[in-house]
Design a protein around this motif. Structure first.
Motif, short mmCIF file in Angstrom:
data_model
loop_
_atom_site.label_atom_id
_atom_site.label_comp_id
_atom_site.label_asym_id
_atom_site.label_seq_id
_atom_site.Cartn_x
_atom_site.Cartn_y
_atom_site.Cartn_z
N SER A 134 2.66 -2.16 3.33
CA SER A 134 2.11 -1.95 2.90
C SER A 134 0.79 -1.93 3.56
O SER A 134 1.26 -2.20 4.89
CB SER A 134 1.59 -3.93 2.11
OG SER A 134 2.42 -4.54 0.87
N ILE A 135 0.28 -1.06 3.22
CA ILE A 135 -1.07 -0.45 4.59
C ILE A 135 -1.85 -1.53 3.95
O ILE A 135 -2.88 -1.13 2.62
CB ILE A 135 -1.24 1.12 4.27
CG1 ILE A 135 0.00 1.40 5.09
CG2 ILE A 135 -2.31 1.64 5.27
CD1 ILE A 135 0.24 2.41 4.97
N LEU A 136 -3.04 -2.04 4.66
CA LEU A 136 -4.58 -2.65 4.35
C LEU A 136 -5.67 -1.74 4.74
O LEU A 136 -5.42 -1.12 6.13
CB LEU A 136 -4.41 -4.02 4.43
CG LEU A 136 -3.53 -5.32 4.53
CD1 LEU A 136 -3.38 -6.70 4.94
CD2 LEU A 136 -3.49 -5.37 3.14
N ASP A 137 -6.92 -1.80 4.29
CA ASP A 137 -8.15 -1.14 4.99
C ASP A 137 -8.55 -2.21 6.52
O ASP A 137 -7.87 -3.48 6.10
CB ASP A 137 -9.15 -0.98 3.49
CG ASP A 137 -9.70 -2.34 2.50
OD1 ASP A 137 -9.19 -3.08 3.22
OD2 ASP A 137 -9.96 -1.51 1.52
N SER A 138 -9.31 -1.85 6.41
CA SER A 138 -10.29 -2.50 7.96
C SER A 138 -10.59 -4.04 7.12
O SER A 138 -10.82 -5.12 8.06
CB SER A 138 -10.72 -1.97 7.98
OG SER A 138 -12.20 -0.91 7.67
N ASN A 139 -11.14 -3.89 5.44
CA ASN A 139 -11.65 -5.56 5.37
C ASN A 139 -10.92 -6.24 4.70
O ASN A 139 -10.91 -7.05 3.99
CB ASN A 139 -12.93 -4.86 4.06
CG ASN A 139 -13.34 -4.34 4.31
OD1 ASN A 139 -14.36 -4.17 5.35
ND2 ASN A 139 -14.14 -3.00 3.65
N GLY A 140 -8.78 -5.64 5.06
CA GLY A 140 -8.02 -6.42 4.27
C GLY A 140 -7.55 -6.79 3.07
O GLY A 140 -6.70 -7.04 2.04
N GLN A 141 -8.39 -5.44 2.61
CA GLN A 141 -8.14 -5.51 0.49
C GLN A 141 -6.25 -4.12 0.81
O GLN A 141 -6.25 -3.41 1.93
CB GLN A 141 -8.50 -4.50 0.34
CG GLN A 141 -9.69 -5.63 0.25
CD GLN A 141 -9.94 -6.61 -0.68
OE1 GLN A 141 -9.22 -7.00 -1.16
NE2 GLN A 141 -10.73 -8.51 0.92
N LEU A 142 -5.44 -3.81 -0.02
CA LEU A 142 -4.31 -3.64 0.04
C LEU A 142 -4.95 -1.96 -0.18
O LEU A 142 -5.64 -2.38 -1.43
CB LEU A 142 -3.44 -4.22 -0.64
CG LEU A 142 -2.08 -3.43 -2.11
CD1 LEU A 142 -1.80 -3.39 0.20
CD2 LEU A 142 -1.79 -3.95 -2.27
N SER A 143 -4.19 -1.30 0.39
CA SER A 143 -4.85 0.24 -0.30
C SER A 143 -3.11 0.91 -0.73
O SER A 143 -3.55 2.22 -1.17
CB SER A 143 -5.73 0.68 1.41
OG SER A 143 -4.74 0.63 2.16
N PHE A 144 -1.90 0.78 -0.24
CA PHE A 144 -0.82 1.18 -0.81
C PHE A 144 -0.09 0.09 -0.42
O PHE A 144 -0.26 -0.92 0.83
CB PHE A 144 -0.94 2.60 0.43
CG PHE A 144 0.40 3.04 0.31
CD1 PHE A 144 0.58 4.22 -0.85
CD2 PHE A 144 1.33 2.95 1.74
CE1 PHE A 144 0.91 5.06 -0.69
CE2 PHE A 144 3.10 3.27 0.99
CZ PHE A 144 2.49 4.34 -0.09
N SER A 145 1.04 0.35 -1.24
CA SER A 145 2.41 -0.81 -1.54
C SER A 145 3.34 0.20 -2.26
O SER A 145 3.34 1.24 -2.77
CB SER A 145 1.65 -1.57 -1.92
OG SER A 145 3.18 -2.72 -1.73
#
Length: 132
Positions: A86-97
């Protein structure tokens, strides 16, 4: 005195390994080195992860190498043990999994700025941040 030296070396290693490696000689290969922290998966028995003195152990740093040509590798775990990436954006929100390492690396290469990396394994998760 030795303890202070070892702590300084550990901190220096962690800081240096947090930054991406330079682009390889040919423009088609990209490599990153990221330090992730081991995070225990939630259990009903919250005292399960105590050491012999009854204290909780700090998260263990894990160095992971990510390359467009070599894939993902680490001396700490086998890539076959990874359930999802998984990749999170700079705010810690999931952007890709994804469950596919190739899709993960392709998406990672398209990112910029500060991103979070999460690798889910059977027994624990690995989490950390990468500056691109």
């Amino acid at each position: 005195m030795k303890t202070i030296y070892y702590i300084q070396m550990l901190i220096m290693t962690l800081v240096m390994s947090s930054f991406p490696l330079s682009l390889a000689a040919n423009g088609s290969s990209v490599s990153y080195t990221v330090t992730l922290q081991q995070q225990q998966k939630p259990t009903k028995d919250h005292n399960q992860q105590l050491d012999k003195d009854g204290q909780r152990m700090p998260a263990r740093p894990v160095v992971v190498y990510i390359s467009t040509t070599e894939g993902i590798y680490s001396s700490y775990f086998d890539i076959e043990d990874v359930i999802s990436y998984s990749i999170l954006d700079s705010n810690g929100q999931l952007s890709f999994s994804t469950y596919d390492v190739s899709d993960f690396i392709n998406y990672l290469v398209s990112c910029n700025g500060v991103i979070g990396i999460q690798l889910e394994l059977v027994e624990y998760n690995l989490e950390g941040w990468l500056q691109l």
